[in-house]
Design a protein around this motif. Structure first.
Motif, PDB file in Angstrom:
ATOM      1  N   SER A 199     -11.634  -1.133   3.073  1.00 56.25           N
ATOM      2  CA  SER A 199     -11.764  -2.534   2.673  1.00 56.25           C
ATOM      3  C   SER A 199     -11.026  -2.846   1.374  1.00 56.25           C
ATOM      4  CB  SER A 199     -13.236  -2.923   2.533  1.00 56.25           C
ATOM      5  OG  SER A 199     -13.848  -2.207   1.474  1.00 56.25           O
ATOM      6  N   ASN A 200     -10.600  -1.828   0.653  1.00 57.16           N
ATOM      7  CA  ASN A 200      -9.878  -2.091  -0.597  1.00 57.16           C
ATOM      8  C   ASN A 200      -8.490  -1.432  -0.562  1.00 57.16           C
ATOM      9  OD1 ASN A 200     -10.856   0.665  -1.578  1.00 57.16           O
ATOM     10  ND2 ASN A 200     -12.773  -0.477  -1.693  1.00 57.16           N
ATOM     11  N   ILE A 201      -8.372  -0.200  -0.992  1.00 50.75           N
ATOM     12  CA  ILE A 201      -7.045   0.428  -1.045  1.00 50.75           C
ATOM     13  C   ILE A 201      -6.423   0.552   0.344  1.00 50.75           C
ATOM     14  CG2 ILE A 201      -5.790   2.531  -1.664  1.00 50.75           C
ATOM     15  CD1 ILE A 201      -7.751   2.957  -3.944  1.00 50.75           C
ATOM     16  N   GLY A 202      -7.257   0.738   1.355  1.00 55.05           N
ATOM     17  CA  GLY A 202      -6.748   0.898   2.712  1.00 55.05           C
ATOM     18  C   GLY A 202      -6.039  -0.326   3.259  1.00 55.05           C
ATOM     19  N   SER A 203      -6.299  -1.506   2.645  1.00 55.81           N
ATOM     20  CA  SER A 203      -5.685  -2.719   3.167  1.00 55.81           C
ATOM     21  C   SER A 203      -5.088  -3.621   2.093  1.00 55.81           C
ATOM     22  CB  SER A 203      -6.718  -3.524   3.970  1.00 55.81           C
ATOM     23  OG  SER A 203      -7.909  -3.687   3.236  1.00 55.81           O
ATOM     24  N   ASN A 204      -5.094  -3.170   0.852  1.00 55.62           N
ATOM     25  CA  ASN A 204      -4.550  -3.972  -0.240  1.00 55.62           C
ATOM     26  C   ASN A 204      -3.816  -3.093  -1.249  1.00 55.62           C
ATOM     27  OD1 ASN A 204      -5.815  -6.759   0.290  1.00 55.62           O
ATOM     28  ND2 ASN A 204      -7.611  -5.418   0.329  1.00 55.62           N
ATOM     29  N   ALA A 225      -8.141  -2.843  -7.184  1.00 53.30           N
ATOM     30  CA  ALA A 225      -7.625  -3.369  -5.922  1.00 53.30           C
ATOM     31  C   ALA A 225      -8.553  -4.479  -5.443  1.00 53.30           C
ATOM     32  CB  ALA A 225      -7.529  -2.264  -4.859  1.00 53.30           C
ATOM     33  N   TRP A 226      -8.014  -5.356  -4.615  1.00 48.79           N
ATOM     34  CA  TRP A 226      -8.840  -6.393  -3.995  1.00 48.79           C
ATOM     35  C   TRP A 226      -9.708  -5.729  -2.928  1.00 48.79           C
ATOM     36  CZ3 TRP A 226      -9.864 -11.380  -4.997  1.00 48.79           C
ATOM     37  CH2 TRP A 226     -10.533 -12.105  -4.015  1.00 48.79           C
TER      38      TRP A 226
END
Lengths: 121, 110
Positions: free
Chosen positions: B27-32, B91-92
């Motif tokens: 939900s954070n580094i994996g997609s932003n 990260a977002w």
């Protein structure tokens, strides 16, 4: 030169209120999103709140949701944080930070020097 | 407990290369993208790396960032005494709908 300068910190009793201000200069304030980030002395960073360029989007960290309100006055190049129902755990340095985008995200490209809020009886 | 996980400390000698890791989730580094901040003692944080691997003007090219899967890393080569600072990743987070930080890594130059 880009500058953001916070003010309004101080000592407040638990349950009390405080309003922080951030004066911006050196950039076109009304184009960019802005944030408040806090740091307990000696600890890590925590995002408090963010606001888009036109105040159309606002977001808050879970620990302050419902108690804090972020706002801005583009005519005055100023950002604000109204803090109500303050708790001891809100004691921290509060930083005003500029976002390089028009909507708030996770990049803070310029930071102020911070203002200390102490919540204690 | 921070959403992103960093080692609390790292160290190196002058001239060495050090890396600091930052671990997250989908939900954070994996997609932003990831951003890194440097905080020198007694000062405000400063943006060091944005969009996972981009350096703002003024940041030397011995500083680099990378992101893979749900992790990111910051590398500093040619270590100097002035690199001694705290480093934070951010990260977002799509689930929390806001930025999240790592707990910070204190870099010591021996």
């Amino acid at each position: 030169e880009v500058q953001v300068v916070e003010s309004g910190g101080g000592l407040v009793q638990p349950g009390g209120s405080l309003r922080l201000s951030c004066a911006a200069s050196g950039f076109t304030f009304h184009v960019y999103a802005m944030h408040w980030v806090r740091q307990v002395p000696g600890k890590g960073l925590e995002w408090v709140a963010g606001i888009s360029w036109n105040s159309g989007s606002r977001g808050y960290g879970d620990s302050v949701k419902g108690r804090f309100t972020i706002s801005r006055d583009n005519a005055k190049n100023s950002l604000y944080l109204q803090m109500n129902s303050l708790r001891a755990e809100d004691t921290a340095f509060y930083y005003c930070a500029k976002d390089p985008s028009s909507d708030y995200y996770s990049v803070f490209d310029y930071w102020g020097q911070g203002t200390l809020v102490t919540v204690s009886s | 407990q921070s959403v992103l996980t960093q080692p609390p400390s790292a160290s190196g000698t002058p001239g060495q290369r050090v890396t600091i890791s930052c671990s997250g989730s989908s939900s954070n580094i994996g997609s932003n993208t990831v951003n890194w901040y440097q905080q020198l003692p007694g000062t405000a944080p400063k943006l060091l790396i944005h969009t996972s691997n981009q350096r703002p003007s003024g940041v030397p090219d011995r500083v680099s960032g990378s992101r893979s899967g749900t992790s990111a890393s910051l590398a500093i080569s040619g270590l100097q005494s002035e690199d001694e600072a705290d480093y934070y990743c951010a990260a977002w987070d799509d689930s929390l709908k806001g930025p999240v930080f790592g707990g910070g890594t204190k870099l010591t130059v021996l």
